[in-house]
Motif scaffolding. Structure first.
Motif, PDB file in Angstrom:
ATOM      1  N   UNK A  53      10.422  65.771 -37.012  1.00  0.00           N
ATOM      2  CA  UNK A  53       9.343  66.136 -37.927  1.00  0.00           C
ATOM      3  C   UNK A  53       8.986  64.984 -38.856  1.00  0.00           C
ATOM      4  N   UNK A  54       9.986  64.330 -39.427  1.00  0.00           N
ATOM      5  CA  UNK A  54       9.746  63.272 -40.413  1.00  0.00           C
ATOM      6  C   UNK A  54       9.254  61.965 -39.802  1.00  0.00           C
ATOM      7  N   UNK A  55       9.680  61.663 -38.581  1.00  0.00           N
ATOM      8  CA  UNK A  55       9.407  60.341 -37.998  1.00  0.00           C
ATOM      9  C   UNK A  55       8.587  60.401 -36.713  1.00  0.00           C
ATOM     10  N   UNK A  56       8.174  61.608 -36.320  1.00  0.00           N
ATOM     11  CA  UNK A  56       7.382  61.800 -35.109  1.00  0.00           C
ATOM     12  C   UNK A  56       8.006  61.069 -33.912  1.00  0.00           C
ATOM     13  N   UNK A  57       9.326  61.152 -33.836  1.00  0.00           N
ATOM     14  CA  UNK A  57      10.076  60.497 -32.771  1.00  0.00           C
ATOM     15  C   UNK A  57      11.268  61.376 -32.414  1.00  0.00           C
ATOM     16  N   UNK A  58      11.500  61.521 -31.122  1.00  0.00           N
ATOM     17  CA  UNK A  58      12.634  62.329 -30.673  1.00  0.00           C
ATOM     18  C   UNK A  58      13.885  61.471 -30.584  1.00  0.00           C
ATOM     19  N   UNK A  59      14.992  62.055 -30.992  1.00  0.00           N
ATOM     20  CA  UNK A  59      16.312  61.445 -30.818  1.00  0.00           C
ATOM     21  C   UNK A  59      17.159  62.413 -30.008  1.00  0.00           C
ATOM     22  N   UNK A  60      17.924  61.880 -29.086  1.00  0.00           N
ATOM     23  CA  UNK A  60      18.841  62.724 -28.320  1.00  0.00           C
ATOM     24  C   UNK A  60      20.015  63.115 -29.209  1.00  0.00           C
ATOM     25  N   UNK A  61      20.483  64.348 -29.114  1.00  0.00           N
ATOM     26  CA  UNK A  61      21.633  64.759 -29.926  1.00  0.00           C
ATOM     27  C   UNK A  61      22.842  63.836 -29.760  1.00  0.00           C
ATOM     28  N   UNK A  62      23.103  63.348 -28.547  1.00  0.00           N
ATOM     29  CA  UNK A  62      24.248  62.448 -28.350  1.00  0.00           C
ATOM     30  C   UNK A  62      24.065  61.145 -29.123  1.00  0.00           C
ATOM     31  N   UNK A  63      22.838  60.674 -29.245  1.00  0.00           N
ATOM     32  CA  UNK A  63      22.566  59.473 -30.047  1.00  0.00           C
ATOM     33  C   UNK A  63      22.862  59.741 -31.510  1.00  0.00           C
ATOM     34  N   UNK A  64      22.476  60.918 -31.971  1.00  0.00           N
ATOM     35  CA  UNK A  64      22.735  61.285 -33.366  1.00  0.00           C
ATOM     36  C   UNK A  64      24.241  61.374 -33.608  1.00  0.00           C
ATOM     37  N   UNK A  65      24.976  61.973 -32.683  1.00  0.00           N
ATOM     38  CA  UNK A  65      26.440  62.042 -32.825  1.00  0.00           C
ATOM     39  C   UNK A  65      27.045  60.645 -32.906  1.00  0.00           C
ATOM     40  N   UNK A  66      26.564  59.702 -32.075  1.00  0.00           N
ATOM     41  CA  UNK A  66      27.092  58.335 -32.115  1.00  0.00           C
ATOM     42  C   UNK A  66      26.785  57.676 -33.459  1.00  0.00           C
ATOM     43  N   UNK A  67      25.550  57.881 -33.950  1.00  0.00           N
ATOM     44  CA  UNK A  67      25.182  57.307 -35.255  1.00  0.00           C
ATOM     45  C   UNK A  67      26.037  57.903 -36.370  1.00  0.00           C
ATOM     46  N   UNK A  68      26.241  59.214 -36.330  1.00  0.00           N
ATOM     47  CA  UNK A  68      27.059  59.878 -37.347  1.00  0.00           C
ATOM     48  C   UNK A  68      28.497  59.387 -37.293  1.00  0.00           C
ATOM     49  N   UNK A  69      28.993  59.141 -36.102  1.00  0.00           N
ATOM     50  CA  UNK A  69      30.352  58.621 -35.948  1.00  0.00           C
ATOM     51  C   UNK A  69      30.474  57.254 -36.614  1.00  0.00           C
ATOM     52  N   UNK A  70      29.506  56.394 -36.384  1.00  0.00           N
ATOM     53  CA  UNK A  70      29.511  55.059 -36.994  1.00  0.00           C
ATOM     54  C   UNK A  70      29.402  55.171 -38.512  1.00  0.00           C
TER      55      UNK A  70
END
Length: 155
Positions: A53-70
């Motif tokens: 919604x905020x960035x008009x761009x889709x992120x895969x949930x697995x990508x978000x998990x990797x970012x959160x891990x970092x």
């Protein structure tokens, strides 16, 4: 969070990343911003929806998990294991050493407060665990509570 405060937190987060030889990419920064803007912990799927919604761009949930891990290893983000949700560290801009965090989680509204645990309490817990012939794996404490607003609403 005001824009000035958020800018200061993001600048400090960038410095923390540099100090740990980690790049605060635009997407990682945007994920951190989603958490900073939230008044409650979010799941990775909540972050995916808000990010889209905020960035008009889709992120895969697995990508978000990797970012959160970092981000959680730095630590800029905390994971609430009991909720399987994430929140931005409330002490990013502090320049002092932090106590071990404990999280007070309102079971009614989901509000979370991050508070440090005094070292003598941590030492007592570690001694108790050692005496029971166990080894501590995760020292984060999550306490299920009612915030005063929810407690007062029940009266």
């Amino acid at each position: 969070m005001s824009n000035n405060n958020k800018a200061a937190v993001l600048a400090k987060a960038e410095q923390i990343c540099l100090n740990h030889n980690v790049k605060l990419t635009a997407k990682r920064k945007n994920v951190l911003e989603v958490l900073l803007d939230s008044n409650k912990p979010l799941s990775a799927y909540d972050i995916v929806d808000i990010y889209r919604t905020n960035h008009q761009e889709a992120l895969a949930p697995m990508s978000v998990y990797r970012m959160l891990d970092i981000l959680s290893k730095l630590p800029l983000v905390h994971k609430l294991s009991s909720e399987n949700k994430y929140l931005a560290c409330s002490h990013i801009t502090c320049d002092h050493d932090h106590e071990l965090p404990q999280f007070l989680i309102c079971k009614s509204c989901g509000k979370v407060a991050e508070k440090g645990i005094q070292s003598n309490v941590v030492n007592a817990l570690q001694n108790s665990i050692k005496q029971a012939d166990f080894q501590l794996i995760n020292s984060q404490i999550e306490l299920q509570c009612l915030c005063n607003d929810c407690a007062n609403a029940d009266e």
